[in-house]
Design an enzyme around this catalytic site. Structure first.
Site, PDB file in Angstrom:
ATOM      1  N   TYR A 142     -37.809 -16.200 -24.761  1.00  0.00           N
ATOM      2  CA  TYR A 142     -38.390 -15.199 -23.864  1.00  0.00           C
ATOM      3  C   TYR A 142     -38.639 -15.764 -22.467  1.00  0.00           C
ATOM      4  O   TYR A 142     -38.705 -15.024 -21.499  1.00  0.00           O
ATOM      5  CB  TYR A 142     -39.733 -14.673 -24.418  1.00  0.00           C
ATOM      6  CG  TYR A 142     -39.597 -13.952 -25.733  1.00  0.00           C
ATOM      7  CD1 TYR A 142     -38.403 -13.342 -26.089  1.00  0.00           C
ATOM      8  CD2 TYR A 142     -40.648 -13.877 -26.628  1.00  0.00           C
ATOM      9  CE1 TYR A 142     -38.264 -12.682 -27.296  1.00  0.00           C
ATOM     10  CE2 TYR A 142     -40.520 -13.215 -27.839  1.00  0.00           C
ATOM     11  CZ  TYR A 142     -39.329 -12.629 -28.163  1.00  0.00           C
ATOM     12  OH  TYR A 142     -39.196 -11.977 -29.364  1.00  0.00           O
ATOM     13  N   LYS A 189     -34.698 -22.784 -37.347  1.00  0.00           N
ATOM     14  CA  LYS A 189     -33.267 -22.611 -37.661  1.00  0.00           C
ATOM     15  C   LYS A 189     -32.581 -23.934 -37.313  1.00  0.00           C
ATOM     16  O   LYS A 189     -31.631 -23.990 -36.525  1.00  0.00           O
ATOM     17  CB  LYS A 189     -32.714 -21.424 -36.845  1.00  0.00           C
ATOM     18  CG  LYS A 189     -31.333 -20.977 -37.217  1.00  0.00           C
ATOM     19  CD  LYS A 189     -31.239 -20.270 -38.552  1.00  0.00           C
ATOM     20  CE  LYS A 189     -29.791 -19.956 -38.890  1.00  0.00           C
ATOM     21  NZ  LYS A 189     -29.587 -19.542 -40.286  1.00  0.00           N
ATOM     22  N   ASP A 221     -34.009 -17.429 -41.844  1.00  0.00           N
ATOM     23  CA  ASP A 221     -33.360 -16.377 -42.636  1.00  0.00           C
ATOM     24  C   ASP A 221     -33.922 -16.368 -44.053  1.00  0.00           C
ATOM     25  O   ASP A 221     -34.206 -15.309 -44.632  1.00  0.00           O
ATOM     26  CB  ASP A 221     -31.834 -16.532 -42.638  1.00  0.00           C
ATOM     27  CG  ASP A 221     -31.369 -17.975 -42.727  1.00  0.00           C
ATOM     28  OD1 ASP A 221     -32.213 -18.883 -42.621  1.00  0.00           O
ATOM     29  OD2 ASP A 221     -30.162 -18.204 -42.912  1.00  0.00           O
ATOM     30  N   ASP A 245     -42.170 -13.375 -33.639  1.00  0.00           N
ATOM     31  CA  ASP A 245     -42.210 -11.958 -33.263  1.00  0.00           C
ATOM     32  C   ASP A 245     -41.704 -11.112 -34.435  1.00  0.00           C
ATOM     33  O   ASP A 245     -42.323 -10.129 -34.862  1.00  0.00           O
ATOM     34  CB  ASP A 245     -41.317 -11.765 -32.029  1.00  0.00           C
ATOM     35  CG  ASP A 245     -41.507 -10.402 -31.375  1.00  0.00           C
ATOM     36  OD1 ASP A 245     -42.273  -9.590 -31.917  1.00  0.00           O
ATOM     37  OD2 ASP A 245     -40.876 -10.158 -30.340  1.00  0.00           O
ATOM     38  N   ASP A 249     -44.132  -9.084 -37.552  1.00  0.00           N
ATOM     39  CA  ASP A 249     -44.012  -7.640 -37.788  1.00  0.00           C
ATOM     40  C   ASP A 249     -43.626  -7.369 -39.242  1.00  0.00           C
ATOM     41  O   ASP A 249     -44.086  -6.394 -39.837  1.00  0.00           O
ATOM     42  CB  ASP A 249     -42.965  -7.022 -36.855  1.00  0.00           C
ATOM     43  CG  ASP A 249     -43.605  -6.498 -35.573  1.00  0.00           C
ATOM     44  OD1 ASP A 249     -44.643  -7.055 -35.170  1.00  0.00           O
ATOM     45  OD2 ASP A 249     -43.074  -5.538 -34.986  1.00  0.00           O
TER      46      ASP A 249
END
Ligand code: NAD
Length: 354
Positions: A142, A189, A221, A245, A249
């Protein structure tokens, strides 16, 4: 104890729900002999209307000086078409940056009385779920360079992390794990990304300083899958901004309702920013329909993390549980056989339970 708390009601349902949280804080202060001074300042759309910008220098200054900041939510259709540079959400990003909060904490628990709202199978819910998601808030893709080629045929976003950025959020997560189940799962990752390899190396190295914490690593994942398949395996989860993020959620969806979910954003010191995870819900604003419990539970996190009042925080959480166990529900969590109440009544019931 004496503490100064800045309240930022914001827009939409923000003022309605923060009024309930304020009364809960006043009730807990009266019960335990604390003095909380609280002042309300405009933020987001309300600040644009009053001052032409979503976060004024004076408001930010007041937030920086406070022991903690409690925020409702910002934004709404009224400000959707204005200059993007001064939109309400810009105020929130500036506030997080200005307060130096870099660790976003989202607890995910499923209240037994609300299990019906959880999309997971009952056998998966048989073991208690109590996850604390810690998302890094100020780095990652970001905040790296965002580029689009002049011909419009390619675009790139730079995922970048520095060792100090990883260390400071990992320390928050290790410390939180120490106060809970003593297990920390770091999600990355690292099989593909250099930034993730640095993340894993740094967290592993820090782990030597916390020999009492069981540290594990998981690829993102797999973590996304494990949160659904075996959520009870997690205690504290720490991850970067982008993965956090998405996973936070996902964990909110497991808990069943947006209106129930609190969050805390912490920096180096004790001061923090506390807010429910939902937005300003303009569709129900001003009609006494909002669920104030995510906001009230955010106030409990404020007591726990910024003021060190663990007992008082736990009392608020127990009061919320008690009200739910008694069958009271706002519209968003309503199911057959329960009693529907409005935002104000829900707040009053929590205070009564306290
Ligand atoms: P939202 O979270 O405001 O609402 C989504 C749905 O959930 C709506 O149907 C709403 O009525 C319901 N809902 C949300 N909170 C609730 C509560 N406490 N009780 C009962 N129902 C609740 O998301 P949105 O509609 O996408 O966004 C509305 C505005 O909020 C937008 O301007 C958006 O930019 C802003 N927003 C702000 C924040 C923030 O301040 N942190 C976060 C997300 C969205």
């Amino acid at each position: 104890m004496k503490a100064h708390i800045v309240l930022l009601p914001g827009d939409g349902i923000g003022p309605e729900i923060i009024a309930q949280a304020r009364q809960v804080l006043e009730a807990i202060a009266a019960k335990h002999g604390h003095t909380f001074t609280m002042n309300e300042l405009p933020m987001g759309g309300a600040s644009i209307d009053a001052h032409g910008e979503p976060l004024t220098a004076d408001t930010l200054d007041a937030c920086r000086k406070a022991d903690a900041v409690l925020m409702g939510a910002v934004g709404g259709p009224k400000w959707d078409t204005i200059d993007p540079a001064i939109r309400p959400e810009r105020g929130l990003l500036a506030l997080r940056k200005g307060m130096g909060v870099f660790a976003n904490l989202r607890p995910c628990t499923i209240h037994p009385a609300l299990a019906v709202a959880c999309p997971l199978r009952p056998d998966i819910l048989a073991k208690p779920i109590d996850i604390l998601m810690v998302r890094e808030l100020t780095g990652d893709i970001y905040f790296g360079a965002h580029d689009t080629a002049p011909d419009g045929q390619s675009a790139s976003d730079l995922m970048i992390y520095t060792v100090p950025e990883i260390e400071r959020v990992a320390r928050v997560a290790f410390s939180l794990a120490r106060g809970r189940g003593k297990r920390l799962c770091s999600v990355d990752k690292a099989n593909v990304l250099a930034a993730s390899r640095l993340w894993r190396e740094t967290v592993t190295r820090l782990g030597a300083e916390y020999p009492d914490i069981e540290l594990t690593h998981m690829y993102v994942d797999n973590a996304a899958m494990q949160l659904i398949l075996r959520p009870a395996q997690f205690d504290v989860v720490v991850t970067g901004n982008l993965f956090g993020d998405i996973l936070s959620d996902e964990s909110a969806a497991i808990a069943g309702s947006l209106g129930m979910m609190p969050s805390a954003s912490l920096g180096d010191g004790k001061a923090g920013l506390y807010e429910p995870i939902h937005g300003s819900a303009p569709d129900i604003a001003g009609r006494d329909l909002a669920n104030p419990l995510g906001m009230i539970l955010s106030a409990a996190l404020l007591l726990r993390h910024s003021l060190g009042l663990e007992g008082e925080a736990a009392q608020i959480e127990a009061a919320v549980s008690g009200v739910l166990n008694s069958g009271y529900r706002t519209g968003d969590i309503f199911s057959d056989g329960c009693q529907k109440v409005g935002c104000g009544e829900m707040g009053r019931l929590v205070i009564q339970a306290l």
